[in-house]
Structure formats: structure tokens, C-alpha cells
Design a protein around this motif. Structure first.
Motif, PDB file in Angstrom:
ATOM      1  N   ASP A  35       0.831  -1.189   0.000  1.00 19.88           N
ATOM      2  CA  ASP A  35       0.000   0.000   0.000  1.00 19.88           C
ATOM      3  C   ASP A  35       0.869   1.243   0.000  1.00 19.88           C
ATOM      4  OD1 ASP A  35      -2.170  -1.686   0.184  1.00 19.88           O
ATOM      5  OD2 ASP A  35      -2.328  -1.511   2.346  1.00 19.88           O
ATOM      6  N   LEU A  36       0.469   2.231  -0.774  1.00 19.60           N
ATOM      7  CA  LEU A  36       1.149   3.512  -0.822  1.00 19.60           C
ATOM      8  C   LEU A  36       0.222   4.554  -0.209  1.00 19.60           C
ATOM      9  CD1 LEU A  36       2.462   3.364  -4.491  1.00 19.60           C
ATOM     10  CD2 LEU A  36       3.656   2.670  -2.418  1.00 19.60           C
ATOM     11  N   GLY A  37       0.779   5.654   0.235  1.00 21.64           N
ATOM     12  CA  GLY A  37      -0.043   6.720   0.786  1.00 21.64           C
ATOM     13  C   GLY A  37       0.629   8.054   0.583  1.00 21.64           C
ATOM     14  N   TRP A  38      -0.120   9.117   0.897  1.00 21.70           N
ATOM     15  CA  TRP A  38       0.407  10.470   0.780  1.00 21.70           C
ATOM     16  C   TRP A  38       0.887  10.957   2.136  1.00 21.70           C
ATOM     17  CZ3 TRP A  38       1.350  12.686  -3.727  1.00 21.70           C
ATOM     18  CH2 TRP A  38       0.661  12.237  -4.859  1.00 21.70           C
ATOM     19  N   SER A  39       1.927  11.771   2.138  1.00 18.41           N
ATOM     20  CA  SER A  39       2.378  12.399   3.374  1.00 18.41           C
ATOM     21  C   SER A  39       1.268  13.310   3.890  1.00 18.41           C
ATOM     22  CB  SER A  39       3.661  13.200   3.120  1.00 18.41           C
ATOM     23  OG  SER A  39       3.421  14.231   2.183  1.00 18.41           O
ATOM     24  N   ALA A  40       1.371  13.707   5.153  1.00 15.06           N
ATOM     25  CA  ALA A  40       0.335  14.539   5.768  1.00 15.06           C
ATOM     26  C   ALA A  40       0.117  15.843   5.001  1.00 15.06           C
ATOM     27  CB  ALA A  40       0.694  14.837   7.222  1.00 15.06           C
ATOM     28  N   ASP A  41       1.182  16.404   4.415  1.00 17.40           N
ATOM     29  CA  ASP A  41       1.016  17.656   3.676  1.00 17.40           C
ATOM     30  C   ASP A  41       0.707  17.439   2.194  1.00 17.40           C
ATOM     31  OD1 ASP A  41       3.439  16.914   2.521  1.00 17.40           O
ATOM     32  OD2 ASP A  41       4.560  18.621   3.319  1.00 17.40           O
ATOM     33  N   GLY A  42       0.647  16.172   1.770  1.00 21.19           N
ATOM     34  CA  GLY A  42       0.275  15.867   0.393  1.00 21.19           C
ATOM     35  C   GLY A  42       1.369  16.056  -0.636  1.00 21.19           C
ATOM     36  N   SER A  43       2.600  16.296  -0.211  1.00 24.72           N
ATOM     37  CA  SER A  43       3.674  16.576  -1.162  1.00 24.72           C
ATOM     38  C   SER A  43       4.494  15.344  -1.543  1.00 24.72           C
ATOM     39  CB  SER A  43       4.615  17.646  -0.605  1.00 24.72           C
ATOM     40  OG  SER A  43       5.302  17.139   0.532  1.00 24.72           O
ATOM     41  N   LEU A  44       4.460  14.297  -0.703  1.00 22.24           N
ATOM     42  CA  LEU A  44       5.280  13.108  -0.923  1.00 22.24           C
ATOM     43  C   LEU A  44       4.415  11.848  -0.898  1.00 22.24           C
ATOM     44  CD1 LEU A  44       8.198  13.960   1.534  1.00 22.24           C
ATOM     45  CD2 LEU A  44       8.188  14.275  -0.948  1.00 22.24           C
ATOM     46  N   ILE A  45       4.960  10.785  -1.459  1.00 25.15           N
ATOM     47  CA  ILE A  45       4.315   9.476  -1.430  1.00 25.15           C
ATOM     48  C   ILE A  45       5.146   8.593  -0.517  1.00 25.15           C
ATOM     49  CG2 ILE A  45       3.715   7.435  -2.803  1.00 25.15           C
ATOM     50  CD1 ILE A  45       3.485   9.370  -5.222  1.00 25.15           C
ATOM     51  N   TRP A  46       4.492   7.751   0.274  1.00 18.39           N
ATOM     52  CA  TRP A  46       5.253   6.812   1.101  1.00 18.39           C
ATOM     53  C   TRP A  46       4.920   5.388   0.697  1.00 18.39           C
ATOM     54  CZ3 TRP A  46       2.375   3.319   3.653  1.00 18.39           C
ATOM     55  CH2 TRP A  46       1.079   3.666   4.042  1.00 18.39           C
ATOM     56  N   GLU A  47       5.904   4.506   0.928  1.00 15.19           N
ATOM     57  CA  GLU A  47       5.718   3.076   0.717  1.00 15.19           C
ATOM     58  C   GLU A  47       6.234   2.351   1.953  1.00 15.19           C
ATOM     59  OE1 GLU A  47       7.988   2.034  -2.742  1.00 15.19           O
ATOM     60  OE2 GLU A  47       9.891   2.318  -1.748  1.00 15.19           O
ATOM     61  N   PRO A  48       5.753   1.149   2.210  1.00 12.79           N
ATOM     62  CA  PRO A  48       6.214   0.422   3.392  1.00 12.79           C
ATOM     63  C   PRO A  48       7.693   0.082   3.305  1.00 12.79           C
ATOM     64  CG  PRO A  48       4.396  -0.725   2.300  1.00 12.79           C
ATOM     65  CD  PRO A  48       4.771   0.419   1.443  1.00 12.79           C
ATOM     66  N   SER A  49       8.303  -0.084   4.466  1.00 16.26           N
ATOM     67  CA  SER A  49       9.704  -0.446   4.563  1.00 16.26           C
ATOM     68  C   SER A  49       9.825  -1.794   5.271  1.00 16.26           C
ATOM     69  CB  SER A  49      10.442   0.636   5.359  1.00 16.26           C
ATOM     70  OG  SER A  49      11.707   0.190   5.766  1.00 16.26           O
ATOM     71  N   ALA A  50      10.858  -2.532   4.962  1.00 13.51           N
ATOM     72  CA  ALA A  50      11.107  -3.802   5.647  1.00 13.51           C
ATOM     73  C   ALA A  50      11.585  -3.559   7.074  1.00 13.51           C
ATOM     74  CB  ALA A  50      12.148  -4.624   4.881  1.00 13.51           C
ATOM     75  N   LEU A  51      11.981  -2.356   7.371  1.00 12.96           N
ATOM     76  CA  LEU A  51      12.493  -2.019   8.695  1.00 12.96           C
ATOM     77  C   LEU A  51      11.356  -1.617   9.628  1.00 12.96           C
ATOM     78  CD1 LEU A  51      15.368   0.304   7.461  1.00 12.96           C
ATOM     79  CD2 LEU A  51      15.529  -2.128   8.046  1.00 12.96           C
ATOM     80  N   ARG A  52      11.555  -1.837  10.913  1.00 17.98           N
ATOM     81  CA  ARG A  52      10.561  -1.353  11.882  1.00 17.98           C
ATOM     82  C   ARG A  52      10.619   0.171  11.978  1.00 17.98           C
ATOM     83  NH1 ARG A  52       7.660  -4.465  14.525  1.00 17.98           N
ATOM     84  NH2 ARG A  52       7.373  -3.596  16.575  1.00 17.98           N
ATOM     85  N   GLN A  53      11.799   0.734  11.940  1.00 18.98           N
ATOM     86  CA  GLN A  53      11.974   2.186  11.962  1.00 18.98           C
ATOM     87  C   GLN A  53      13.019   2.553  10.933  1.00 18.98           C
ATOM     88  OE1 GLN A  53      10.261   4.557  13.427  1.00 18.98           O
ATOM     89  NE2 GLN A  53       8.921   3.049  14.343  1.00 18.98           N
ATOM     90  N   PRO A  54      12.745   3.347   9.952  1.00 20.58           N
ATOM     91  CA  PRO A  54      11.423   3.866   9.680  1.00 20.58           C
ATOM     92  C   PRO A  54      10.552   2.784   9.040  1.00 20.58           C
ATOM     93  CG  PRO A  54      12.908   4.589   7.955  1.00 20.58           C
ATOM     94  CD  PRO A  54      13.729   3.811   8.959  1.00 20.58           C
ATOM     95  N   SER A  55       9.274   2.819   9.341  1.00 22.64           N
ATOM     96  CA  SER A  55       8.366   1.825   8.787  1.00 22.64           C
ATOM     97  C   SER A  55       7.880   2.218   7.396  1.00 22.64           C
ATOM     98  CB  SER A  55       7.167   1.615   9.712  1.00 22.64           C
ATOM     99  OG  SER A  55       6.445   2.832   9.846  1.00 22.64           O
ATOM    100  N   ARG A  56       8.227   3.435   6.988  1.00 20.29           N
ATOM    101  CA  ARG A  56       7.838   3.931   5.669  1.00 20.29           C
ATOM    102  C   ARG A  56       9.019   4.642   5.011  1.00 20.29           C
ATOM    103  NH1 ARG A  56       2.096   6.797   7.119  1.00 20.29           N
ATOM    104  NH2 ARG A  56       0.986   4.877   7.594  1.00 20.29           N
ATOM    105  N   VAL A  57       9.085   4.547   3.696  1.00 17.54           N
ATOM    106  CA  VAL A  57      10.070   5.268   2.907  1.00 17.54           C
ATOM    107  C   VAL A  57       9.303   6.313   2.107  1.00 17.54           C
ATOM    108  CG1 VAL A  57      11.736   5.092   1.024  1.00 17.54           C
ATOM    109  CG2 VAL A  57      11.584   3.268   2.740  1.00 17.54           C
TER     110      VAL A  57
END
Length: 175
Positions: A35-57
């Protein structure tokens, strides 16, 4: 996608691999979704990460890696930031009781008698999932406003068994 012109680009993503003991690279998820999503300000896209932190790239819309905006550094399960609007406190995990911690020290600044902290209403108040009485059934719950220190709770909705047909489904959106 440009809504005005109708122009769109599609960039296929490979499926995520399941969590495997010998899998050491790339994104990973139990159900292979990516699943992909938008950053809170709508300027970036995030994708899941295999890492616990950060959990998103985070990435720019054209795919270049980018640092996460401050409000996106602590995503919750619903995709919204767990970070308070003033950036000083962090919503804790679901489970009775919940807790809110100071970002700098990691110390608990309050415990709340609710099931789940959902979103910040302001710097001192949180929208939460709470239940009536002793909370014998987590499905018999409703939305409440709860103070950071847990001393004030205001019902926003009635409670009811969420498993029953016709039960309300709350929809919260960032403002």
C-alpha cells in the motif's frame, strides 16, 4: 494523475514479499500488499519499509527518495501522525490503558482509560475509542475526546456493538 488535463502516469511496483526469516532485503509485509499513501502535507508518497523504523520510505511523486516530513515520522496504524500538533508528544499503542509519551525523553506524560488513541484533536486532547463502564467488550465502544493526562473524557458518539448489522462506522479525516 492530473485531474484537470486527464493525463496520468503509472509506475508498477513489485509485490512485497512475506516476512521470511531468510529474507534480508526490500520491503516486506505479511500479506504481500504494498500500500502507498500520501504524506500529511500531500507533497510526498510513502511506501512500506522492511524495517521497523522507519516503517515507511518517502519519495517525491517522480520516485526520488526524500526525508519524511516531521509530522510523518511517527505514523499510526490509520496512517495519520501519532505526533502531537506541537511535536512534543506521541500517541501510544492500542490497549487498555493507553499512554502518551514525551518525544524527547520517552517518559509517559499520561495514561488514558480508553481502548485506542486515534488522532490528535489539539495539543492536549485526543480522539479515542472508548467504552462504557468497565469495558467488558471491546466491540461495545464509541468515540470520545480524552485529555492527555486521562482525567477528562467527553463522549462524542454513543456506544454500541460494532459486530451488529447497522452498527455505525466512524470515518475520521485529517483537517
Amino acid at each position: 494523475m492530473d485531474v484537470v488535463t486527464g493525463e496520468a502516469e503509472h509506475h508498477a511496483r513489485p509485490p512485497m514479499r512475506g516476512r521470511e526469516p531468510d529474507f534480508s532485503g526490500g520491503p516486506s509485509d505479511d500479506d504481500s500488499r504494498q500500500d502507498l499513501g500520501w504524506s500529511a502535507d500531500g507533497s510526498l508518497i510513502w511506501e512500506p519499509s522492511a524495517l521497523r523504523q522507519p516503517s515507511r520510505v518517502h519519495r517525491t511523486p517522480d520516485g526520488r527518495p526524500h526525508d519524511a516530513p516531521a509530522e510523518d515520522r511517527y505514523p499510526g496504524r490509520n496512517g495519520w501522525s501519532r505526533l502531537s500538533p506541537d511535536g512534543t508528544r506521541l500517541l501510544g499503542a492500542p490497549g487498555l490503558p493507553t499512554r502518551i509519551t514525551d518525544v524527547r525523553t520517552g517518559d509517559a506524560v499520561g495514561r488514558q482509560r480508553v481502548l485506542q488513541l486515534l488522532a490528535w484533536a489539539d495539543d492536549d486532547t485526543v480522539v479515542a475509542l472508548g467504552c462504557r463502564g468497565a469495558c467488558p467488550n471491546e466491540c461495545d465502544a464509541g468515540l470520545v475526546l480524552v485529555s492527555v493526562d486521562g482525567t477528562r473524557m467527553t463522549p462524542l458518539t454513543g456506544t454500541g456493538d460494532s459486530r451488529k448489522e447497522g452498527a455505525p462506522e466512524w470515518v475520521l479525516t485529517p483537517r
